[in-house]
Enzyme design. Structure first.
Site, mmCIF file in Angstrom:
data_model
loop_
_atom_site.group_PDB
_atom_site.id
_atom_site.type_symbol
_atom_site.label_atom_id
_atom_site.label_comp_id
_atom_site.label_asym_id
_atom_site.label_seq_id
_atom_site.Cartn_x
_atom_site.Cartn_y
_atom_site.Cartn_z
ATOM 1 C CG ASN A 207 25.518 45.123 27.295
ATOM 2 O OD1 ASN A 207 25.163 46.299 27.205
ATOM 3 N ND2 ASN A 207 25.901 44.396 26.249
ATOM 4 C CE LYS B 109 22.818 42.573 24.553
ATOM 5 N NZ LYS B 109 22.939 41.550 23.532
ATOM 6 C CG HIS C 103 28.794 43.642 22.922
ATOM 7 N ND1 HIS C 103 27.953 43.134 21.955
ATOM 8 C CD2 HIS C 103 28.382 43.113 24.107
ATOM 9 C CE1 HIS C 103 27.066 42.351 22.534
ATOM 10 N NE2 HIS C 103 27.303 42.314 23.840
ATOM 11 C CD GLU D 213 24.537 43.075 20.679
ATOM 12 O OE1 GLU D 213 24.432 44.165 21.265
ATOM 13 O OE2 GLU D 213 24.048 42.019 21.132
ATOM 14 C CD GLU E 51 29.532 39.109 25.961
ATOM 15 O OE1 GLU E 51 28.721 39.049 26.896
ATOM 16 O OE2 GLU E 51 29.445 39.957 25.050
ATOM 17 N N GLY F 133 22.160 36.468 23.279
ATOM 18 C CA GLY F 133 20.766 36.789 22.975
ATOM 19 C C GLY F 133 20.016 35.680 22.264
ATOM 20 C CB SER G 117 21.919 32.716 26.578
ATOM 21 O OG SER G 117 21.604 33.286 25.309
HETATM 22 C C1 PEP Z 1 25.611 40.594 26.071
HETATM 23 O O1 PEP Z 1 24.891 41.508 25.706
HETATM 24 O O2 PEP Z 1 26.832 40.787 26.196
HETATM 25 C C2 PEP Z 1 25.013 39.294 26.332
HETATM 26 C C3 PEP Z 1 25.777 38.326 26.777
HETATM 27 O O3 PEP Z 1 23.663 39.189 26.093
HETATM 28 P P1 PEP Z 1 22.704 37.979 26.600
HETATM 29 O O4 PEP Z 1 23.001 37.757 28.057
HETATM 30 O O5 PEP Z 1 21.329 38.501 26.365
HETATM 31 O O6 PEP Z 1 23.039 36.780 25.770
#
Ligand code: PEP
Length: 248
Positions: A9, A11, A94, A96, A166, A172, A211
């Protein structure tokens, strides 16, 4: 036996020049990757990834989609438009989108349905905040998020979908859920679906996101109910993303 799926992803990162190098690097290292691989990119780069990845083993998709099929929705992108770029996947819900843009469970369920109606495979993100985890309501939150989709599209819709667990506190932040923490929620999700349809549950790909890096991917992916990952930051480095893909 479910095949692992590793999805990047990006982003709101990238540009035409950097994307070219990143895609080139990933393609060059795919030789020893057994897992399925995909990248979800910003809308303006869908043409670029289509041109670069067509005919390769890497699928592509978008990070959001309108719940509407067409019409006067300035700034929105429909699922049919994503089809024009031969997207396979689209991320819906997501954290976000939920937190920053106020997307409700119901709206996410509508986006999920719109994606499937157009033949796209939605990657449905679910997960709890730190506060929710500390209050002991992780399972209730994840169940509520999934129930909205089940109410709209039914359990059979999950035969053509991916769920990404998630935990918001792990996205992040550099703070990954432990393999045991992640496995517990994945087993809860699969058990919930199994109560409705055992075949759908057994075949459902449930990714972990939060992460994930090359260094922690293997211990997560070896868990019985973790079927790969949704990868944010680490998907912006070909070397790191490939290390995760190889762990799948
Ligand atoms: C994500 O954007 O869905 C995500 C899991 O980000 P990260 O791997 O940076 O934590």
């Amino acid at each position: 036996m479910r095949r692992k799926l590793i999805a990047g992803n990006w982003k709101m990162h990238g540009n035409l020049v950097d994307n070219e190098a990143l895609l080139h690097g990933i393609l060059a290292g795919m030789g020893d990757v057994k897992a399925g691989v995909a990248v979800s990119v910003p809308f303006p780069y869908l043409a670029q990834v289509k041109a670069k990845l067509a005919g390769s083993r890497i699928a592509w998709g978008a990070q959001n989609v309108s719940q509407h099929a067409k019409g006067a929705y300035t700034g929105e992108i429909s699922a049919a438009m994503l089809n024009d770029f031969e997207c396979k996947y689209v991320i819906v819900g997501h954290s976000e989108r939920r937190a920053v843009y106020g997307e409700s469970d119901q709206l996410v369920a509508e986006k999920y349905a719109a994606a499937q109606t157009a033949g796209l495979v939605p990657i449905l993100c679910v997960g709890e905040t730190l506060e929710e985890r500390e209050s002991g309501v992780t399972e209730a939150v994840v169940a509520r998020q999934i129930d909205a989709v089940l109410a709209k599209s039914g359990v059979i819709s999950l035969a053509n979908a991916v769920i990404a667990y998630e935990p918001v506190w792990a996205i992040g932040t550099g703070r990954t859920a432990s393999p045991e923490q992640a496995q517990a929620v994945h087993a809860f999700i699969r058990g919930k679906i199994r109560g409705l349809d055992a075949d759908v549950a057994n075949n459902l790909v449930i990714q972990y996101g939060g992460s994930v890096k090359g260094a922690n991917a293997a211990e997560l992916f070896v868990q019985p109910d973790i079927d790969g990952g949704l990868i944010g930051g680490a998907s912006l480095s070909a070397e790191e993303f490939l290390a995760i893909c190889r762990a799948g």
